[in-house]
Design an enzyme around this catalytic site. Structure first.
Site, PDB file in Angstrom:
ATOM      1  N   ARG A  88      28.519  30.053  45.110  1.00  0.00           N
ATOM      2  CA  ARG A  88      29.694  30.109  44.230  1.00  0.00           C
ATOM      3  C   ARG A  88      30.939  29.599  44.918  1.00  0.00           C
ATOM      4  NH1 ARG A  88      30.770  30.042  39.196  1.00  0.00           N
ATOM      5  NH2 ARG A  88      28.719  31.024  39.114  1.00  0.00           N
ATOM      6  N   VAL A 122      26.015  39.115  42.463  1.00  0.00           N
ATOM      7  CA  VAL A 122      25.309  38.012  41.794  1.00  0.00           C
ATOM      8  C   VAL A 122      26.155  36.747  41.718  1.00  0.00           C
ATOM      9  CG1 VAL A 122      24.300  37.252  39.611  1.00  0.00           C
ATOM     10  CG2 VAL A 122      23.878  39.570  40.429  1.00  0.00           C
ATOM     11  N   HIS A 123      27.362  36.868  41.180  1.00  0.00           N
ATOM     12  CA  HIS A 123      28.191  35.698  40.910  1.00  0.00           C
ATOM     13  C   HIS A 123      28.486  34.920  42.173  1.00  0.00           C
ATOM     14  CE1 HIS A 123      32.006  33.644  39.509  1.00  0.00           C
ATOM     15  NE2 HIS A 123      31.234  33.444  38.468  1.00  0.00           N
ATOM     16  N   CYS A 124      28.620  35.599  43.296  1.00  0.00           N
ATOM     17  CA  CYS A 124      28.978  34.943  44.552  1.00  0.00           C
ATOM     18  C   CYS A 124      27.883  34.012  45.060  1.00  0.00           C
ATOM     19  CB  CYS A 124      29.261  35.986  45.635  1.00  0.00           C
ATOM     20  SG  CYS A 124      30.657  37.064  45.289  1.00  0.00           S
ATOM     21  N   ARG A 125      26.649  34.202  44.617  1.00  0.00           N
ATOM     22  CA  ARG A 125      25.509  33.580  45.284  1.00  0.00           C
ATOM     23  C   ARG A 125      24.775  32.546  44.438  1.00  0.00           C
ATOM     24  NH1 ARG A 125      23.283  39.116  48.303  1.00  0.00           N
ATOM     25  NH2 ARG A 125      25.363  39.944  48.776  1.00  0.00           N
TER      26      ARG A 125
END
Length: 559
Positions: free
Chosen positions: A135, A356-359
């Protein structure tokens, strides 16, 4: 001919040698937070970002909920997200998987085969990632002149050169232009609505001290088409200072904000952020619906990174940690995003600053459809017919609008949906009319389009599941005005509880959200009524009062 704007490759090669040397004796995985070695390198590195000219024409940053053809993940001894989620995503879109080389590709292939990943939708890219936080370093998708998808690169705010090279590698892989914007940033600290509004924390100012806020705003306008850039403080008060750790756009007019208990020392900061957005107009011209998702107290060991979810093509992947708040978070998403498939993703590897969003990062569909429309919403002046106008764009060469599209669908008072073909009036502008509306009606509608590649698009995204909704202001004759003047609602800015004074002791009171959704209803049995609605989400709401054949509306703001 496509243009690929490369960073200073020699400098990156030399810098990568430094990174390798610094970490040669280390066996640990890089963390989201800067290591001591990296922090030292950030102070001493000589780094020159080759900024390109900004794209020319009408520029629009693409929102996360728009059509995606793929997703980017990176293998660094793991992916940081469960293989079950990777398998689920691979069933729907292409996975662009960054690995160190052929040997690692073989290892990952075997792992994928054992975990149900759709290998026919996997593209391996040999570029040894420094970390799995795709992300933060992946390119931001834009569209130029509503016809061509491109990407924007930026200096990654970590000294991780292989990660920092991902944007131009993806540009080459997809055959799209990549533009370099010289503003140090990270993807987790940027969210946009697809209509020219974006949000970051003031980390963007801290990491770009050579520029004024006005100069940073100008960069975002020139490269990303961002006309309205909200730069806020960070209520989470942690090292990362990324907006996706406490907030998330769910649609153009919906924003999700974390809520913490009053015992948490950050409570007032979170409430201030929620109230700020509740008092701002979204890009469609009316106040945001501010939705809250509960997190535990700061002193708790609970992990609740619920805003750090990933939206891709009608699915929302929401982190779950085993907390007793997990189910409530899923329920918040289900209520806020009707029609979407809400998928809980359990892992012991989530943090409140990293989930989740970071990866993982979406890859915009180069042949998507875009419907641009400013909706009727909430309380509007009565008309017997409403003209609906929308611009519809098809992206990509040799792709056109399918015959018979776009279409307008509408329903009056929850009756059967009616469909009208929209007529081309000029350029990309189409019109249609909603007819047969009476003064007391509630009208719902959405717009649907399809292109010659059978790509479909709706606005709002979920169509009939979550349509635009509007009501009417009907205080026109003398008796109506007398009735309206006799209504008193106090205070109109409240916490969901308020007092209502009416001229009659019978009737009904209904509260609607800004999206037209019925949220609360009660019978009126006295001329003085204390309302306890139980509505907790900050935002603008409409109160409908019906008595003795009369009706009127009031607006309230819940904080």
């Amino acid at each position: 001919m496509k243009r690929f704007f490369y960073k200073n490759s020699l400098l990156f090669q030399l810098f990568f040698i430094v990174i390798l040397s610094a970490n040669a004796q280390q066996t640990y995985h890089l963390t989201h937070k800067l290591s001591d070695e990296e922090r030292a390198l950030m102070q001493t590195r000589e780094y020159k970002f080759n900024e390109t000219p900004a794209p020319t024409g009408d520029i629009r940053a693409i929102a996360e909920w728009e059509s995606m053809e793929g997703a980017i993940v990176a293998y660094d001894g793991g992916f940081g997200i469960p293989l079950s989620m990777i398998s689920a995503v691979s069933q729907d879109v292409t996975l662009y998987v960054f690995v160190a080389g052929a040997a690692e590709e073989n290892t990952v292939t075997n792992t994928f085969q054992s975990n149900g990943v759709n290998l026919s939708n996997v593209v391996f890219i040999h570029q040894d990632p420094n970390s799995w936080w795709a992300r933060d370093y992946s390119p931001w998708p834009i569209v130029i002149n509503e016809e061509t998808v491109a990407m924007v690169d930026f200096p990654y705010n970590r000294p991780r050169p292989n990660d920092d090279n991902v944007p131009f590698i993806m540009g080459g892989e997809l055959g799209v232009d990549v533009y370099g914007m010289n503003v140090t940033h990270a993807g987790g600290n940027f969210m946009c609505d697809g209509y020219g509004t974006a949000v970051s924390t003031d980390l963007v100012y801290e990491e770009n001290t050579s520029m004024t806020p006005a100069q940073i705003d100008a960069k975002f306008q020139n490269y990303l088409g961002i006309d309205n850039y909200f730069v806020t403080n960070d209520p989470q008060d942690d090292y990362i200072k990324h907006v996706d750790c406490w907030g998330k756009f769910l649609d153009v007019d919906k924003i999700l904000i974390t809520q913490v208990p009053e015992s948490d020392y950050r409570y007032e900061d979170y409430e201030a952020i929620a109230n700020f957005f509740a008092n701002q107009n979204c890009s469609w011209g009316y106040p945001y619906e501010v939705i809250r998702v509960q997190a535990a107290d700061f002193n708790s060991s609970d992990i609740n990174p619920y805003t750090n979810s990933f939206i891709i093509n009608n699915k929302v992947y929401v982190p779950q940690s085993g907390s007793n708040l997990d189910d409530d978070a899923l329920a918040v998403y289900e209520e806020a995003m009707p029609g979407y498939e809400i998928v809980g993703v359990y892992s012991t590897g989530w943090y409140n600053t990293d989930a989740v969003h970071c990866r993982i990062h979406g890859v915009a569909n180069r042949q998507m459809l875009h419907i641009k429309h400013t909706p009727y919403n909430g309380l509007v002046d009565y008309q017997s017919a409403f003209d609906i106008e929308a611009k519809v764009y098809t992206y990509g060469s040799d792709v056109n609008l399918a015959s018979g599209y776009p279409k307008l669908h509408y329903s009056i008072n929850d009756g059967e949906w009616q469909t009208v073909d929209m007529t081309l009036s000029s350029g990309n502008t189409y019109t249609a009319q909603i007819t047969g509306i009476s003064e007391t009606d509630t009208t719902k509608y959405y717009i649907e389009a399809k292109n010659t590649n059978n790509t479909e698009s709706k606005l709002p995204v979920m169509g009939s599941e979550d349509p635009f909704v509007f009501h009417h202001n009907t205080t026109s004759d003398v008796s109506d005005v007398t009735f309206d003047n006799a209504i008193n609602l106090y205070p109109n800015v409240n916490n969901g509880n308020f007092d209502l004074t009416t001229p009659y002791n019978t009737g009904r009171m209904t509260i609607f959200g800004a999206d037209g959704k019925l949220l609360y209803q009660t019978n009126i049995t006295d001329t003085e009524t204390h309302i306890m609605s139980g509505i907790n989400n900050s935002g603008l709401y409409f109160v409908k009062i019906e008595q003795e054949g009369y009706q009127t509306f009031r607006k309230i703001i819940i904080k």
